[in-house]
Each structure stands twice: as structure tokens, then as C-alpha cells.
Enzyme design. Structure first.
Site: not given
Ligand code: UD2
Length: 307
Positions: A77, A79, A167, A257
Site C-alpha cells: 500500500v 509507497k 519489504d 503483531e
Molecule cells: C514490524 C513487523 C510488521 C508489523 C509491524 C507493526 C516484522 C519483521 N515486521 O515491521 O509485520 O507487525 O512491525 O505493525 O515482523 N505496509 C504497506 N504500506 C505502508 C505501511 C505498511 O503496504 O505504508 C504493509 C507492508 O506489507 C509492510 C507491512 O505492512 O511490509 C508492515 O509494515 P512495516 O514494514 O512498516 O512495519 P515494520 O517494518 O515496523
């Protein structure tokens, strides 16, 4: 031999009755020798999957006979669409190669979904979702959309489902060794820590609350899966608990999570995947990680998340 008389139709779950083909040859297994630097079973006797604890030839031949089919969901979703190409291309190289796989991409930018050549029996399906102003909301809504996808589309068509962060990319095999009823992945950031340090939701008013002294492992929200009905139960419960919390103006520390970790405390995963199955590119590889299979790429949060 009893196995000759087993009627396939009587075996409801593809997870039951592991039947190997006749004539398969492989190195003799041992219960005396193996890896000694890691633990490969939980206290409730679920396998913990590490490189060196399984033989892919045996597993693939068992599941090929069952002609299983696997769904994968990935959200791209805003970027985050920029991560999709790498995710899809590396999935083609490493994720259940040789098996029937449907990848469901949820995005608000369907026109920007890259063209990726899929092997025979594998398909990319794009679902439109609205954009969102808060990244927390995108992350949290995943459970709801997974629940609906299972109810409306996957039921009776698919055996297993894995829900993965976009990502990320695959580096080496992620295959049949990961199959199980309810499958959780150990978060790479906390597996050497005391449970007091796990970032569980600590406010008793949230339905994701875990009290001090509770919790087995810290599981990641970026990868989980299992049999369709198990994941349906997980997604439905986490979604409802998230919504009920929201009505009381509370959002768990790490959104879905946190709810997933709460769910897995009561509903123990029947298979646990080691941090090989979700490493993080910014982390140097620890010696017990003999292979990285899937890892989160380095990203600039300020750049990719909606503001
Ligand atoms: C952690 C977790 C993630 C989620 C989040 C808290 C791991 C390695 N990562 O990652 O799964 O639990 O914390 O909620 O366990 N996304 C979009 N557009 C956006 C934002 C998010 O498509 O603008 C989707 C995308 O598939 C992404 C996922 O949501 O991979 C998780 O978001 P994140 O990667 O920003 O979260 P992150 O890295 O802090």
C-alpha cells in the site's frame, strides 16, 4: 502394509499421514547426532525449523504426492509498492518452487504492480484496497483482509496460506519444511532476550495484553501461516480483538503483531520457524543462522510510510 490401504479421501487434512514415495533413497537419519547449537523443539513438542534439521528431498516428495496448493498474501500500500518487484521475483526463485502457489497482492496502486514472469502452476492475483493515512492502520487491517480472503475465495481451493511483509526478499529455500497447522516465525530481534524484554502489549486494558512471566517467544507479524482454517481462526480473532480495543480507544503497541503474540500464547503454534525465515538485512548474521531464507530489506521509514 497398512499405508497401501489408506483411502486419500479419508484424510481430511494435508498435514496428516505423511506418505513417502517408494524407492526414495537418502542419508540415514539419526537421533544421536545433529545440530547442538540450537533447540529444535518447543516444550509443547512443536518442531523449530533450522537449517540442518530437515531433509528437503523427503519433505518435497511427501507433499508433491498430495498435490498441495499454497496461497501467499502480501500488502503493498502506498509507497511500499516499490518493494513488490523484488519480493515477487525472489519468491519465484525460492518460495515453494515446484508447487502450486497463488500470490495475492493487496494494493491501492494496481497499475503499478510489476510484470513478473510466474512459473507454471503459479499465479499473481491483484486485489485493490483503499489507501490509508496511517501506517498503523495498513498493518492492522491486514488481519481483516486475510480473514475475508479466506472466507470468500480460498475456502476449498487452497490448503495452506502464508502472510508475508512486502519489504522483504527471499534469499534461499522456503518450502515444505515450513508447513504445519499453525506456523509462527520467531522475530530476529528478540530470540536471545529474556521474555521481560519482549515488546508485548503490557497494558491490561488491551486484549493483546501479556502479563509479566507470560509468553513463550516473540513472534513476528511479518510472516506467519499454516493450514487455511488455522490462519482463518487467527486472523478472525486478532481482527476482532483489534476492533474491540479500538472501540475503547486502545491500539496495541505493535498492532496486529501484538495480537498475534497474544493469540499464539494460548493457541500454541504447531510449527515454529527459526529467525532464518525472517532475518533483517541491517543485522549482522549470527553464527547459528546458517542460511538466511527471507529477510526484511533496509528501508527509510520516513520515506516510505504515509505521513
Ligand atoms: C514490524 C513487523 C510488521 C508489523 C509491524 C507493526 C516484522 C519483521 N515486521 O515491521 O509485520 O507487525 O512491525 O505493525 O515482523 N505496509 C504497506 N504500506 C505502508 C505501511 C505498511 O503496504 O505504508 C504493509 C507492508 O506489507 C509492510 C507491512 O505492512 O511490509 C508492515 O509494515 P512495516 O514494514 O512498516 O512495519 P515494520 O517494518 O515496523
Amino acid at each position: 502394509m497398512l499405508c497401501r490401504f489408506v483411502d486419500e479421501n479419508l484424510i481430511g487434512s494435508p498435514d496428516l499421514h505423511l506418505m513417502a514415495p517408494d524407492g526414495l533413497k537418502y542419508p540415514q537419519p539419526s537421533i544421536m547426532y545433529g545440530r547442538t547449537d540450537i533447540v529444535s523443539v518447543t516444550p509443547w513438542l512443536a518442531p523449530v525449523v533450522w537449517e540442518g534439521t530437515f531433509n528437503p528431498v523427503i519433505l518435497d516428495s511427501i507433499y508433491q504426492k498430495k498435490n498441495i496448493s499454497i496461497a501467499a498474501t502480501v500488502f503493498a500500500v502506498g509507497k511500499y509498492i516499490m518493494f513488490l518487484k523484488n519480493f515477487l521475483e525472489t519468491a519465484e526463485q525460492h518460495f515453494f518452487v515446484g508447487f502450486r502457489v497463488n500470490v495475492y497482492v493487496f494494493t491501492d496502486r494496481p497499475k503499478e504492480v510489476p510484470e513478473v514472469k510466474m512459473a507454471a502452476g503459479r499465479e499473481l492475483i491483484v486485489r485493490s484496497v483503499p489507501s490509508s493515512k496511517r501506517w498503523q492502520e495498513i498493518s492492522a487491517r491486514r488481519m481483516e483482509l486475510i480473514q475475508t480472503l479466506i472466507e470468500e475465495t480460498l475456502l476449498n481451493n487452497v490448503d495452506y496460506i502464508f502472510c508475508l511483509d512486502v519489504d522483504s526478499k527471499f534469499h534461499s529455500r522456503w518450502g515444505t519444511e515450513s508447513l504445519g497447522g499453525l506456523v509462527a516465525v520467531i522475530h530476529p530481534g528478540y530470540y536471545q532476550d529474556n521474555r521481560d524484554k519482549f515488546p508485548y502489549e503490557r497494558r491490561p486494558s488491551s486484549r493483546a495484553y501479556l502479563a509479566p512471566g507470560e509468553g513463550d517467544f516473540y513472534y513476528c507479524g511479518g510472516a506467519f501461516g499454516g493450514l487455511l482454517m488455522e490462519v482463518h481462526q487467527l486472523a478472525k480473532t486478532c481482527h476482532k480483538n483489534f476492533e474491540d480495543d479500538a472501540k475503547e480507544n486502545i491500539e496495541a503497541a505493535w498492532q496486529e503483531e501484538s495480537h498475534l503474540n497474544r493469540y499464539m500464547w494460548t493457541n500454541k503454534p504447531s510449527k515454529v520457524l527459526s529467525p532464518e525465515y525472517l532475518w533483517q538485512d541491517f543485522k549482522p548474521r549470527n553464527p547459528e543462522i546458517h542460511t538466511v531464507r527471507f529477510s526484511g530489506v533496509i528501508k527509510n521509514y520516513a520515506e516510505v510510510r504515509p505521513h
